[in-house]
Design a protein around this motif. Structure first.
Motif, short mmCIF file in Angstrom:
data_model
loop_
_atom_site.label_atom_id
_atom_site.label_comp_id
_atom_site.label_asym_id
_atom_site.label_seq_id
_atom_site.Cartn_x
_atom_site.Cartn_y
_atom_site.Cartn_z
N THR A 50 0.83 -1.19 0.00
CA THR A 50 0.00 0.00 0.00
C THR A 50 0.87 1.25 0.00
O THR A 50 1.93 1.28 0.62
N THR A 51 0.41 2.27 -0.68
CA THR A 51 1.09 3.56 -0.63
C THR A 51 1.11 4.07 0.81
O THR A 51 0.14 3.90 1.56
N VAL A 52 2.21 4.71 1.20
CA VAL A 52 2.36 5.23 2.56
C VAL A 52 1.21 6.18 2.87
O VAL A 52 0.78 6.98 2.04
N ASN A 53 0.68 6.08 4.10
CA ASN A 53 -0.42 6.91 4.58
C ASN A 53 -1.72 6.68 3.84
O ASN A 53 -2.59 7.55 3.80
N ASP A 54 -1.88 5.53 3.24
CA ASP A 54 -3.11 5.19 2.52
C ASP A 54 -3.60 3.84 3.04
O ASP A 54 -2.86 3.10 3.71
N THR A 55 -4.85 3.52 2.76
CA THR A 55 -5.40 2.20 3.05
C THR A 55 -5.91 1.61 1.74
O THR A 55 -6.70 2.25 1.04
N LEU A 56 -5.44 0.44 1.44
CA LEU A 56 -5.85 -0.26 0.22
C LEU A 56 -6.95 -1.25 0.56
O LEU A 56 -6.77 -2.11 1.43
N HIS A 57 -8.08 -1.13 -0.11
CA HIS A 57 -9.20 -2.05 0.09
C HIS A 57 -9.42 -2.86 -1.17
O HIS A 57 -9.50 -2.30 -2.27
N TYR A 58 -9.51 -4.17 -1.02
CA TYR A 58 -9.76 -5.01 -2.19
C TYR A 58 -10.49 -6.28 -1.81
O TYR A 58 -10.54 -6.68 -0.64
N LEU A 59 -11.11 -6.89 -2.82
CA LEU A 59 -11.70 -8.20 -2.65
C LEU A 59 -10.74 -9.24 -3.21
O LEU A 59 -10.23 -9.08 -4.32
N LYS A 60 -10.51 -10.28 -2.44
CA LYS A 60 -9.76 -11.44 -2.91
C LYS A 60 -10.77 -12.57 -3.09
O LYS A 60 -11.40 -13.01 -2.13
N ILE A 61 -10.93 -13.01 -4.32
CA ILE A 61 -11.94 -14.02 -4.64
C ILE A 61 -11.23 -15.30 -5.03
O ILE A 61 -10.37 -15.30 -5.92
N SER A 62 -11.56 -16.38 -4.35
CA SER A 62 -10.96 -17.68 -4.67
C SER A 62 -12.02 -18.60 -5.24
O SER A 62 -13.16 -18.62 -4.77
N SER A 63 -11.65 -19.34 -6.27
CA SER A 63 -12.55 -20.28 -6.92
C SER A 63 -11.91 -21.66 -6.92
O SER A 63 -10.79 -21.84 -7.40
N LYS A 64 -12.63 -22.64 -6.38
CA LYS A 64 -12.13 -24.01 -6.36
C LYS A 64 -12.38 -24.65 -7.72
O LYS A 64 -13.49 -24.63 -8.24
#
Length: 284
Positions: free
Chosen positions: A110-124
């Motif tokens: 993540t960039t300094v002083n930032d918050t990175l939000h993401y979805l991690k999607i796993s598929s079997k």
């Protein structure tokens, strides 16, 4: 325009009156995070699919490893950073998709002083999925796939108005039985009622999204940074009021390869600039 909206919302001869519980929805905690955390979203909604919301602040990095029998998709929705894969850095901005594919380990920063939000999607992967993967182009399954949503190919669809911009952010030739795209418009507008019993579907609300989703006799407010599950086989639609924004990711998880015939309803926009479509797949 009013006549168009009336006809498209009444398609299927359904009146939507109930609220809430018929459409499972969760809201992402999108405020700046003091600590890195991972939260499972809509747990056990779709067999073989897991969705996690990850919040990563500027003091941390996360290493993610490949797992045999699974494929992973990363949808970055807020914040800035980089993903390092096989020694190469990929710039991450809001509304970016990345698939590690055959890369064994990636590191998310993540960039300094930032918050990175993401979805991690796993598929079997099923036994048939593994066989189908062998028929896909090697560049689709071995190299990192990386694209900003707005750079992806646009398409039209009969259930959407001419004002709607739709894009395919993940074609169905990268991970068996999975495709993803975006829908974007400003109200008053609507996505007409339709059914697809051959696939499970999730929606992810993007920045400023503020619309209403209907499924059979249920409806739910669908704000930005929320994830909902369209009940399997339901007649569903989306509406947005005047001056409000409809902007979301659809995620299709097909029961089998035959079900992917549904994607033929997406007509690629011939006016799309081909130059924008090149190099979404980044080589190692």
């Amino acid at each position: 325009m009013k006549r168009y909206l009336l006809s498209i919302l009444l398609l299927g001869s359904l009146l939507f009156t109930s609220c809430g519980s018929g459409i499972p929805i969760e809201y992402l905690e999108i405020e700046p995070a003091q600590n890195t955390y991972t939260k499972t979203i809509l747990e056990n909604e779709i067999n073989g699919v897991e969705v996690e919301h990850v919040a990563l602040n500027g003091a941390h990095a996360l290493e993610n490893k490949a797992v045999d029998g699974y494929k992973f998709i990363y949808l970055f929705v807020k914040g800035n950073g980089t993903v390092n894969a096989a020694g190469k850095d990929y710039e991450i901005v809001p509304e970016t998709i990345l698939l590690p594919n055959a890369i064994p380990t990636i590191t998310v920063n993540t960039t300094v002083n930032d918050t990175l939000h993401y979805l991690k999607i796993s598929s079997k992967l099923t036994t048939q999925d593994l066989k189908d993967l062998e028929t896909f182009p090697a560049e689709n399954t071995q190299q990192v796939y990386y694209a900003k949503f707005t750079d992806c190919k646009s398409y039209t669809e009969p259930i959407k108005s001419p004002n709607t911009v739709s894009r395919t952010i993940l074609p169905n030739q990268y991970i068996p039985r999975i495709a993803m795209g975006t829908v974007q418009t400003t109200g008053p507008d609507a996505v007409g009622a339709h059914e697809h019993p051959m696939l499970e579907q999730l929606f992810l609300g993007l920045t400023n999204n503020n619309c209403t989703v209907y499924a059979d006799d249920a409806q739910v407010d669908f704000p930005e940074y929320s994830v909902l599950h369209i009940p399997l086989g339901s007649s569903h639609s989306v509406s947005v009021e005047k001056d409000e924004v409809m902007y979301y990711v659809w995620m299709d998880f097909f029961k089998d390869k035959k079900g992917e015939e549904w994607l033929k309803t997406h007509n690629q926009d011939e006016d799309h600039d081909d130059d924008e479509d090149e190099d979404h797949k980044e080589a190692e």
